[in-house]
Enzyme design. Structure first.
Site, PDB file in Angstrom:
ATOM      1  N   GLU A  25      -5.275  -5.346  10.522  1.00 56.31           N
ATOM      2  CA  GLU A  25      -4.267  -4.325  10.793  1.00 56.31           C
ATOM      3  C   GLU A  25      -4.589  -3.614  12.109  1.00 56.31           C
ATOM      4  O   GLU A  25      -5.394  -2.672  12.130  1.00 56.31           O
ATOM      5  CB  GLU A  25      -4.257  -3.281   9.677  1.00 56.31           C
ATOM      6  CG  GLU A  25      -3.956  -3.851   8.310  1.00 56.31           C
ATOM      7  CD  GLU A  25      -3.397  -2.777   7.376  1.00 56.31           C
ATOM      8  OE1 GLU A  25      -2.241  -2.914   6.965  1.00 56.31           O
ATOM      9  OE2 GLU A  25      -4.115  -1.809   7.091  1.00 56.31           O
ATOM     10  N   SER A  69       3.376  -2.325  10.311  1.00 55.78           N
ATOM     11  CA  SER A  69       4.829  -2.310  10.519  1.00 55.78           C
ATOM     12  C   SER A  69       5.515  -3.613  10.094  1.00 55.78           C
ATOM     13  O   SER A  69       6.468  -4.049  10.738  1.00 55.78           O
ATOM     14  CB  SER A  69       5.167  -1.966  11.972  1.00 55.78           C
ATOM     15  OG  SER A  69       4.728  -0.661  12.278  1.00 55.78           O
ATOM     16  N   GLY A 125       2.884  -1.269   4.289  1.00 60.22           N
ATOM     17  CA  GLY A 125       2.860   0.153   3.964  1.00 60.22           C
ATOM     18  C   GLY A 125       4.262   0.657   3.676  1.00 60.22           C
ATOM     19  O   GLY A 125       4.796   0.490   2.579  1.00 60.22           O
ATOM     20  N   GLY A 126       4.892   1.246   4.694  1.00 62.61           N
ATOM     21  CA  GLY A 126       6.198   1.895   4.538  1.00 62.61           C
ATOM     22  C   GLY A 126       7.228   1.059   3.787  1.00 62.61           C
ATOM     23  O   GLY A 126       7.903   1.558   2.877  1.00 62.61           O
ATOM     24  N   GLU A 172      -7.046   4.318   8.019  1.00 64.67           N
ATOM     25  CA  GLU A 172      -6.819   5.754   7.772  1.00 64.67           C
ATOM     26  C   GLU A 172      -8.051   6.389   7.130  1.00 64.67           C
ATOM     27  O   GLU A 172      -8.327   7.564   7.349  1.00 64.67           O
ATOM     28  CB  GLU A 172      -5.560   5.941   6.905  1.00 64.67           C
ATOM     29  CG  GLU A 172      -4.298   5.714   7.744  1.00 64.67           C
ATOM     30  CD  GLU A 172      -3.077   5.275   6.965  1.00 64.67           C
ATOM     31  OE1 GLU A 172      -3.061   5.384   5.724  1.00 64.67           O
ATOM     32  OE2 GLU A 172      -2.114   4.810   7.620  1.00 64.67           O
ATOM     33  N   GLY A 202       2.458   1.992  10.887  1.00 65.39           N
ATOM     34  CA  GLY A 202       3.412   3.101  10.787  1.00 65.39           C
ATOM     35  C   GLY A 202       4.139   3.428  12.079  1.00 65.39           C
ATOM     36  O   GLY A 202       4.757   4.481  12.192  1.00 65.39           O
ATOM     37  N   ASN A 210       0.872  -1.177   0.000  1.00 68.23           N
ATOM     38  CA  ASN A 210       0.000   0.000   0.000  1.00 68.23           C
ATOM     39  C   ASN A 210       0.908   1.226   0.000  1.00 68.23           C
ATOM     40  O   ASN A 210       1.503   1.564   1.021  1.00 68.23           O
ATOM     41  CB  ASN A 210      -0.884  -0.048   1.260  1.00 68.23           C
ATOM     42  CG  ASN A 210      -1.742   1.189   1.424  1.00 68.23           C
ATOM     43  OD1 ASN A 210      -1.808   2.035   0.530  1.00 68.23           O
ATOM     44  ND2 ASN A 210      -2.390   1.300   2.568  1.00 68.23           N
ATOM     45  N   TRP A 211       1.019   1.872  -1.159  1.00 71.37           N
ATOM     46  CA  TRP A 211       1.947   3.017  -1.265  1.00 71.37           C
ATOM     47  C   TRP A 211       1.383   4.263  -0.608  1.00 71.37           C
ATOM     48  O   TRP A 211       2.083   5.248  -0.449  1.00 71.37           O
ATOM     49  CB  TRP A 211       2.274   3.293  -2.743  1.00 71.37           C
ATOM     50  CG  TRP A 211       3.038   2.201  -3.426  1.00 71.37           C
ATOM     51  CD1 TRP A 211       3.423   0.998  -2.891  1.00 71.37           C
ATOM     52  CD2 TRP A 211       3.538   2.199  -4.777  1.00 71.37           C
ATOM     53  NE1 TRP A 211       4.111   0.253  -3.828  1.00 71.37           N
ATOM     54  CE2 TRP A 211       4.193   0.970  -4.994  1.00 71.37           C
ATOM     55  CE3 TRP A 211       3.470   3.122  -5.838  1.00 71.37           C
ATOM     56  CZ2 TRP A 211       4.797   0.640  -6.212  1.00 71.37           C
ATOM     57  CZ3 TRP A 211       4.073   2.786  -7.049  1.00 71.37           C
ATOM     58  CH2 TRP A 211       4.735   1.561  -7.236  1.00 71.37           C
ATOM     59  N   LYS A 212       0.104   4.242  -0.257  1.00 71.30           N
ATOM     60  CA  LYS A 212      -0.556   5.408   0.362  1.00 71.30           C
ATOM     61  C   LYS A 212      -0.325   6.656  -0.504  1.00 71.30           C
ATOM     62  O   LYS A 212      -0.255   6.550  -1.717  1.00 71.30           O
ATOM     63  CB  LYS A 212      -0.086   5.579   1.814  1.00 71.30           C
ATOM     64  CG  LYS A 212      -0.270   4.280   2.626  1.00 71.30           C
ATOM     65  CD  LYS A 212      -0.108   4.461   4.103  1.00 71.30           C
ATOM     66  CE  LYS A 212      -0.291   3.115   4.801  1.00 71.30           C
ATOM     67  NZ  LYS A 212      -0.240   3.202   6.248  1.00 71.30           N
ATOM     68  N   HIS A 221      -9.565   0.895   4.798  1.00 70.64           N
ATOM     69  CA  HIS A 221      -8.312   1.078   5.540  1.00 70.64           C
ATOM     70  C   HIS A 221      -8.604   1.964   6.754  1.00 70.64           C
ATOM     71  O   HIS A 221      -9.410   2.890   6.670  1.00 70.64           O
ATOM     72  CB  HIS A 221      -7.248   1.720   4.642  1.00 70.64           C
ATOM     73  CG  HIS A 221      -5.889   1.688   5.280  1.00 70.64           C
ATOM     74  ND1 HIS A 221      -5.527   2.583   6.259  1.00 70.64           N
ATOM     75  CD2 HIS A 221      -4.830   0.854   5.107  1.00 70.64           C
ATOM     76  CE1 HIS A 221      -4.290   2.299   6.658  1.00 70.64           C
ATOM     77  NE2 HIS A 221      -3.846   1.258   5.984  1.00 70.64           N
TER      78      HIS A 221
HETATM   79  P1  PGA Z   1       2.852   0.156   7.644  1.00 72.98           P
HETATM   80  O1  PGA Z   1       1.401   0.361   7.012  1.00 72.98           O
HETATM   81  O2  PGA Z   1       3.428  -1.111   7.062  1.00 72.98           O
HETATM   82  O3  PGA Z   1       3.634   1.376   7.233  1.00 72.98           O
HETATM   83  O4  PGA Z   1       2.678   0.048   9.122  1.00 72.98           O
HETATM   84  C1  PGA Z   1       0.529  -0.733   6.846  1.00 72.98           C
HETATM   85  C2  PGA Z   1      -0.787  -0.276   6.288  1.00 72.98           C
HETATM   86  O5  PGA Z   1      -1.289   0.779   6.697  1.00 72.98           O
HETATM   87  O6  PGA Z   1      -1.363  -0.957   5.428  1.00 72.98           O
END
Ligand code: PGA
Length: 243
Positions: A160, A205, A226-227, A95, A166, A8-10, A93
């Site tokens: 998640e 993470s 994500g990251g 977020e 994050g 997930n590149w966000k 998600h």
């Molecule tokens: P993260 O994000 O790996 O940076 O913790 C995961 C996500 O939000 O899908």
């Protein structure tokens, strides 16, 4: 069941960076023993899909509207994502649940619309730290699964924990196994026997260092990253750790 490693590149990636990342992934993605998916920002999704065409790497969106078209300024329909080259889409998600007050019913409508458009939805669920400390993680997540998963579901679930996203804090192995078992039970409760075949990913993470331990835990069908998905080598190392 093959594991799915999804990135997930966000809200990251201007055109040049996004295409460089896609090309780097493409060069080394052959022969992986898992399914591999990237979800770039909508602005570069078409270009990334073109770069990855004919490779093993799948492409998805990060969100969609529940309507096929209409007066929804700024929104993107599942049909539009598919038209741009996506075959998957993340919905619900945390977020988006938090920043846009997306309810389970809204997430379910999006997932249903995505399936109608020929996309496979990744429905995200997860508890806050407060909910976990109050002993409510399983109840909260089971209710999210029950309320967000549409009938005839063909996609995957991503568990998640919100406090793990994050932050560099990964959930404990025992808790991951417990939560994945709880999600499986709820999927069977909601969908019947077909709930047994739904992959359940872990996200929060996920980094190359812990990936091989994580991906062999019972019930873990892959990872939503994500990251670490913004670095080709890190993301591929996670994919190579897939069981
Ligand atoms: P993260 O994000 O790996 O940076 O913790 C995961 C996500 O939000 O899908």
């Amino acid at each position: 069941m093959r594991q799915l490693i999804a990135g997930n590149w966000k809200m990251n990636g201007l055109r040049a960076e996004a295409l460089a990342l896609a090309s780097a992934l493409r060069q080394s993605a052959d022969g992986l023993g898992c399914d591999i998916l990237v979800c770039p920002p909508a602005t570069v999704l078409g270009a990334v899909a073109d770069t990855l065409q004919g490779s093993a790497i799948l492409v998805g969106g990060q969100d969609c509207h529940a309507a096929p078209k209409g007066a929804h300024t700024g929104d993107i329909s599942p049909e539009m994502l598919r038209d741009a080259g996506a075959r998957w889409v993340i919905v619900g998600h945390s977020e988006r649940r938090q920043a846009y007050a997306e309810s389970n019913a809204m997430v379910r409508d999006k997932a249903e619309a995505a399936m109608l458009a020929g996309l496979l939805p990744i429905i995200c669920v997860g508890e806050t730290e407060q909910q976990r400390l109050a002993g409510a993680a399983e109840t909260v997540v089971a209710a999210q699964v029950d309320g967000s998963v549409p009938a005839g579901f063909t996609g995957v679930i991503a568990y998640e924990p919100i406090w793990a996203i994050g932050t560099g804090r990964v959930a404990e192995d025992d808790d991951i196994v417990t939560m994945h078992r709880c999600i499986r039970d709820q999927l069977v409760g909601t969908l019947g026997e077909s709930g047994q075949g739904v992959r359940v990913l872990y996200g929060g993470s996920v980094k190359p260092a812990g990936a091989s331990t994580l991906l062999v835990l019972p019930g873990v069908g892959g990872a939503l990253v994500g990251g670490a998905s913004l670095n080709a080598e890190d993301f591929l190392t996670i994919a190579r750790s897939a069981a």
